[in-house]
Scaffold this active site. Structure first.
Site: not given
Ligand code: SAH
Length: 388
Positions: A207, A223, A245, A292, A332
Site C-alpha cells: 500500500r 480485486f 471486486d 491482487d 498469495c
Molecule cells: N487488495 C485487497 C485485497 C484483495 S483480496 C486489499 O489490500 O485489501 C481478493 C479480492 O478479490 C476479494 O475481495 C474477493 O472478493 C475478490 N474476488 C475474488 N474473485 C474475483 C473476481 N473473479 N473478480 C473480482 N473480484 C474477485
C-alpha cells in the site's frame, strides 16, 4: 509417559525445528484423544519436543515446543516473542492494526491473531490449538488489554480437523466494524462479515508502494476488496483510482473508505464485477493496473489451473494498460512460489507482446514473518512492472 516415536532417519525435520509431522514418519503412536499434546521422541529415545496430534488431519502432529521445554512454557514464550517482534517495528500512533500471531511463522501452528486498534480477532485452524485457546487468550488479553475479543474461525479447512467453522464474541462488547490507522491513513474494517479477519494486513508495504508510485496515474485496482490500494493511490496524487471486486459488501465499504479519507467524489469509480470479464473491456484507459487476486491455488493439485488464471489476468492487464504504464501483480498462493510466478508473468508478457521490466519485488509485511525453519509460512509475492 505416552510418547510418539519417529521412525529411524525421519526425525530430521523436527530436529530442524519444522513444525509438521506426517503419519509416514511415525513408528509408534500411543493411544490418545485427538487434540492431545504428546512428547515426540526419536527412534533412539531423544526427547525432540512436544506436539499436538489429530488423527483426522493429513498433518497428524504439529510441534509446539522443541527440546525439553514444557508445552505451556513454550506457548507463553512464543506469544511473548511474537509481541516483542511487533513492538520492534510499529509505532501504534500511526499504525494501530497488526497481525500479532502468524501461526507457524511465530511458532504457534493453527493460530492467527490480528489486532485492530483495541479489538483482537482470533482465527483457530486446528483442534490442538482449540484446546490451547484459553491459555492463548489469557496471555494476549493480559498483554494487549483489548476492548473486545472476537473469533473468526470461519475456515473450511477446519473440517479436515473435525471442527466446524466457528464465529463468536469471546470477550467484551460486540463490534461490527472498527476504524484503524495504517501509516496514518484511516480505514474501516468490517469485523462481522469481512474476509480474512477483516483487512489484508499483509499488504501494508505494498500500500505504501502504491502511494509512492501513483502520482498523476489513472489506476485500476482489480480485486480491490475494501479499496485500500485505491485510497492510497488517491492520497498519492493519482488522477483517478477505480475499484473492481465481485463482493458488493467490499465495494460498499471501499466507497466508505473514500469518504473517510475525504476523497473527492470524482476520485474513482466502483464496479461490482468479475475482473476476468472487466479486463476484456476495450475502453479502459488506465496506466496503472493492480492485480491482487485471492489464492488461486489452495492446494498443490490446483497449481496448473491457478497458473492459467494468473496468466490470463496478467496478459489482459498487459494488453489493456496504457503505456508507458505500471502493473503491480501479486500471488498469495504458497504453492506458486516466486520463481514459478515470475515464469507465469513472463508467459503473459510474451503472449501480450509487451516489453515488461520488474522494477521492484514485494513480500508479505513484517508482521507475517516467515519462519526460516518452516518456509511454508511464505506465501505472498508481488512484482511492480514497468510496461512499455
Ligand atoms: N487488495 C485487497 C485485497 C484483495 S483480496 C486489499 O489490500 O485489501 C481478493 C479480492 O478479490 C476479494 O475481495 C474477493 O472478493 C475478490 N474476488 C475474488 N474473485 C474475483 C473476481 N473473479 N473478480 C473480482 N473480484 C474477485
Amino acid at each position: 509417559m505416552n510418547a510418539v516415536v519417529l521412525k529411524p532417519g525421519r526425525d530430521k525435520a523436527v530436529r530442524n525445528r519444522h513444525h509438521w509431522i506426517f503419519s509416514g514418519a511415525i513408528r509408534d503412536l500411543p493411544d490418545f484423544e485427538d487434540g492431545a499434546i504428546l512428547a515426540v521422541r526419536s527412534s533412539g529415545g531423544d526427547l525432540l519436543g512436544h506436539a499436538y496430534f489429530n488423527r483426522k488431519s493429513a498433518i497428524i502432529g504439529r510441534m509446539i515446543s522443541f527440546g525439553a521445554e514444557s508445552p505451556e512454557a513454550a506457548v507463553r514464550a512464543s506469544l511473548g516473542r511474537a509481541l516483542a517482534l511487533r513492538k520492534a517495528f510499529v509505532d501504534p500512533a500511526v499504525t494501530n492494526a497488526r497481525r500479532v500471531v502468524n501461526a507457524e511463522g511465530d511458532g504457534l501452528p493453527g493460530l492467527v491473531a490480528d489486532l485492530y486498534d483495541d479489538v483482537l480477532v482470533l482465527q483457530v485452524a486446528t483442534l490442538g490449538m482449540e484446546k490451547l485457546k484459553p491459555l492463548v487468550l489469557e496471555v494476549l488479553a493480559a498483554a494487549l488489554r483489548p476492548r473486545s475479543v472476537l473469533e473468526r474461525s470461519d475456515l473450511p479447512a477446519r473440517r479436515e480437523e473435525g471442527l466446524e467453522p466457528y464465529e463468536a464474541l469471546l470477550a467484551g462488547e460486540a463490534v461490527d466494524r472498527v476504524r484503524i490507522l495504517e501509516a496514518g491513513v484511516p480505514f474501516w474494517v468490517g469485523l462481522a462479515k469481512g474476509q480474512k479477519t477483516g483487512f489484508y494486513l499483509d499488504q501494508r508495504e505494498s500500500r505504501r508502494l502504491v502511494r509512492e508510485t501513483a502520482a498523476g496515474r489513472r489506476v485500476l485496482n482489480a480485486f480491490s476488496y475494501t479499496g485500500s490500494f485505491s485510497v492510497m493511490a488517491v492520497l498519492g496524487g493519482a488522477a483517478r483510482a477505480d475499484s473492481v471486486d465481485t463482493s458488493e459488501a467490499a465495494i460498499a465499504l471501499a466507497q466508505e473508505n473514500f469518504e473517510l479519507n475525504g476523497s473527492p467524489s470524482d476520485a474513482g469509480l466502483f464496479f461490482t464485477a468479475d475482473v476476468f470479464e472487466f479486463l476484456r473491456e476495450p475502453a479502459l484507459d488506465h496506466d496503472y493496473i493492480i492485480l491482487d487476486p485471492p489464492a488461486f491455488a489452495k492446494k498443490r493439485t490446483d497449481v496448473v489451473a491457478a497458473c492459467r488464471g494468473y496468466k490470463d489476468i496478467n496478459r489482459l492487464a498487459f494488453q489493456r494498460v496504457r503505456t508507458p504504464g505500471l502493473v503491480l501483480t501479486f500471488s498469495c498462493s504458497h504453492f506458486v512460489d516466486e520463481t514459478l510466478f515470475q515464469q507465469v508473468v513472463f508467459q503473459a508478457a510474451r503472449e501480450a507482446g509487451r516489453r515488461v521490466r520488474i522494477v521492484q519485488k514485494h513480500r508479505q509485511a513484517f508482521d507475517h514473518p516467515v519462519n526460516i525453519y518452516h518456509p511454508e509460512t511464505s506465501y505472498l509475492k508481488g512484482f511492480l512492472l514497468y510496461v512499455d
